[in-house]
Design a protein around this motif. Sequence first.
Motif, PDB file in Angstrom:
ATOM      1  N   SER A  51       0.664  -1.243   0.377  1.00  0.00           N
ATOM      2  CA  SER A  51       0.078  -0.048  -0.038  1.00  0.00           C
ATOM      3  C   SER A  51       1.364   1.162   0.178  1.00  0.00           C
ATOM      4  N   LYS A  52       2.033   1.216   0.988  1.00  0.00           N
ATOM      5  CA  LYS A  52       2.564   2.742   0.627  1.00  0.00           C
ATOM      6  C   LYS A  52       3.692   3.038  -0.562  1.00  0.00           C
ATOM      7  N   ALA A  53       4.106   1.641  -1.017  1.00  0.00           N
ATOM      8  CA  ALA A  53       4.868   1.688  -2.472  1.00  0.00           C
ATOM      9  C   ALA A  53       3.495   2.789  -3.151  1.00  0.00           C
ATOM     10  N   LEU A  54       2.431   1.166  -3.322  1.00  0.00           N
ATOM     11  CA  LEU A  54       1.148   2.164  -4.661  1.00  0.00           C
ATOM     12  C   LEU A  54       0.854   3.918  -3.931  1.00  0.00           C
ATOM     13  N   HIS A  87       6.425  -1.587  -9.907  1.00  0.00           N
ATOM     14  CA  HIS A  87       7.421  -0.977  -8.499  1.00  0.00           C
ATOM     15  C   HIS A  87       6.894  -1.351  -7.094  1.00  0.00           C
ATOM     16  N   ILE A  88       5.362  -1.991  -7.509  1.00  0.00           N
ATOM     17  CA  ILE A  88       5.064  -2.985  -6.143  1.00  0.00           C
ATOM     18  C   ILE A  88       5.938  -4.179  -5.738  1.00  0.00           C
ATOM     19  N   ALA A  89       5.879  -4.714  -6.519  1.00  0.00           N
ATOM     20  CA  ALA A  89       6.325  -6.285  -6.526  1.00  0.00           C
ATOM     21  C   ALA A  89       7.592  -6.259  -6.504  1.00  0.00           C
ATOM     22  N   GLY A  90       8.578  -5.383  -7.278  1.00  0.00           N
ATOM     23  CA  GLY A  90      10.594  -5.114  -6.950  1.00  0.00           C
ATOM     24  C   GLY A  90      10.409  -4.476  -4.856  1.00  0.00           C
ATOM     25  N   ILE A 181      -7.864   1.992   5.475  1.00  0.00           N
ATOM     26  CA  ILE A 181      -7.228   1.150   4.074  1.00  0.00           C
ATOM     27  C   ILE A 181      -8.513   1.485   1.916  1.00  0.00           C
ATOM     28  N   GLY A 182      -9.219   2.175   3.458  1.00  0.00           N
ATOM     29  CA  GLY A 182     -10.216   2.595   1.898  1.00  0.00           C
ATOM     30  C   GLY A 182     -10.111   3.832   1.711  1.00  0.00           C
ATOM     31  N   MET A 183      -9.489   5.046   2.389  1.00  0.00           N
ATOM     32  CA  MET A 183      -8.786   5.540   1.987  1.00  0.00           C
ATOM     33  C   MET A 183      -7.627   6.015   1.967  1.00  0.00           C
ATOM     34  N   GLU A 184      -6.948   5.291   1.534  1.00  0.00           N
ATOM     35  CA  GLU A 184      -5.593   5.641   1.434  1.00  0.00           C
ATOM     36  C   GLU A 184      -5.791   4.865  -0.071  1.00  0.00           C
ATOM     37  N   MET A 185      -6.421   3.682  -0.368  1.00  0.00           N
ATOM     38  CA  MET A 185      -6.181   3.221  -1.645  1.00  0.00           C
ATOM     39  C   MET A 185      -7.672   4.582  -2.786  1.00  0.00           C
ATOM     40  N   THR A 344      -2.515   9.066   3.927  1.00  0.00           N
ATOM     41  CA  THR A 344      -2.597   9.668   2.774  1.00  0.00           C
ATOM     42  C   THR A 344      -2.095  11.130   2.944  1.00  0.00           C
ATOM     43  N   GLN A 345      -2.281  11.676   1.817  1.00  0.00           N
ATOM     44  CA  GLN A 345      -1.312  12.872   2.261  1.00  0.00           C
ATOM     45  C   GLN A 345      -2.629  14.194   1.970  1.00  0.00           C
TER      46      GLN A 345
END
Length: 472
Positions: A51-54, A87-90, A181-185, A344-345
Amino acid sequence: MQEIETDLLVIGAGSAGLSVAAGAVQMGASVTLLEGHKMGGDCLNYGCVPSKALIASGKAAHAQAHASQYGIADVTPQVDYAATKDHIAGVIGHIEPNDSVERFEGLGVRVIREFGKFISPRKVEAGDHVITARRVILATGSSPLVPPIPGLDQVPYETNETIFQLREKPGHLLVIGGGPIGMEMAQAHRRLGSDVTVIEGASLLGQDDPETAQVIRDRFAAEGIAIEEGATAAEIRGTAGAIEVEAGDGRVFTGTHLLIAVGRRANTDSLNLDAAGIETTRRGIKVNASMRTTNRRVYAIGDVAGGMQFTHVANYHAGLIIRQALLGLPAKERTDHVPWCTYTQPELAQVGLTEKAARATHGGNLEVVRFAYAENDRAIAERKTEGLIKVMVVRGRPVGASIAGEQAGELIGFWAFVLANRLKMKHVAGMVAPYPTLGEINKRVAGAYFSPRLFDSLIIRNMVGFVQRWLP
């Protein structure tokens, strides 16, 4: 069946279980670790790390589109959604060796890649192994809660366990659940080019302080994320690419993809807990303050214990177990100093009591002090002036802190330290923070606490007058 005897049996190789296993084996205990799914658990594979990578990809795209405030031309980011998943997989691949079978076997842990279940109060079966342990640590974590919404089983949907494998960017993502989770995504996908609607049955970020949560709500509105509160999903219908969510009040929301983010459920179903005399609650396994279950030889830690569901809490629980099960020392959980953050930001962070909880607990003894990001020079220089910090203080001692703003997750760690050590505002005021940093916000809110005591006090004024007249 192969019989195994061990000092410590750890069931679950997520954050909590791995921390216990690594610590225990290096301190001389024999340790057996069971994991029937992925090493690293939810955090590495489906949660914190991906999630942080995304979110980082979303931030990069947003920065390109909003560079003119720094004297650099705005550009429309060219988002390759599939490449963001690479990128996330990496990122996962970079961290994965820390949680691998090879690393833990190298430390001396016996790793068995099977799920475990109790067959008696002291024995656990895992594949063709029967394990007898002096102590058993249940660290099986949690999974996405999928509510029984009519029609949900007839349409495709994502959870945090599947959305990071999605290779095609959603045209319009419907998010059921306005928690972290919902807000970050929601924000990450909006910044990567999807339309997004957040559907929340109550209010967004309901566990956080409403004043600081409003900062996030305002930013979401500015970024074009549709927020629908008080919208309990009553029925879901449609097909892939054309999904409808109907709320109980008749509102209908249409999108191409659906993300279910309404909470978590403890992973207990396969453990056969009855055979071990272990009781459960609605939230998870029943434990006392020492994380011991109703079977005195068995502990439950992390998400499965039904308390605060954060990786850092899982690691904290692991420390409690090391202290008790290996060193024979007393250790009890406390949560008043445990922070949490929504990434979030701007970020939203909390430790201790919110203002509402503090008022209910301390009544008229509570003082609430605030300091705005807009008054911090580093925030001004970087044009990150949204947000504030507020600290709840009782008789000079902070009992909670709420922060909404840039790097709130970094700043809240300071207040977690203050609460953990029961420090007072005078100790915060004595700190010297480097200039210019966002960290000065923590110092300046202490100044906001003491300013009226110094500048509005007749006693202080008279004292200053006396010193000026008589001091040589």
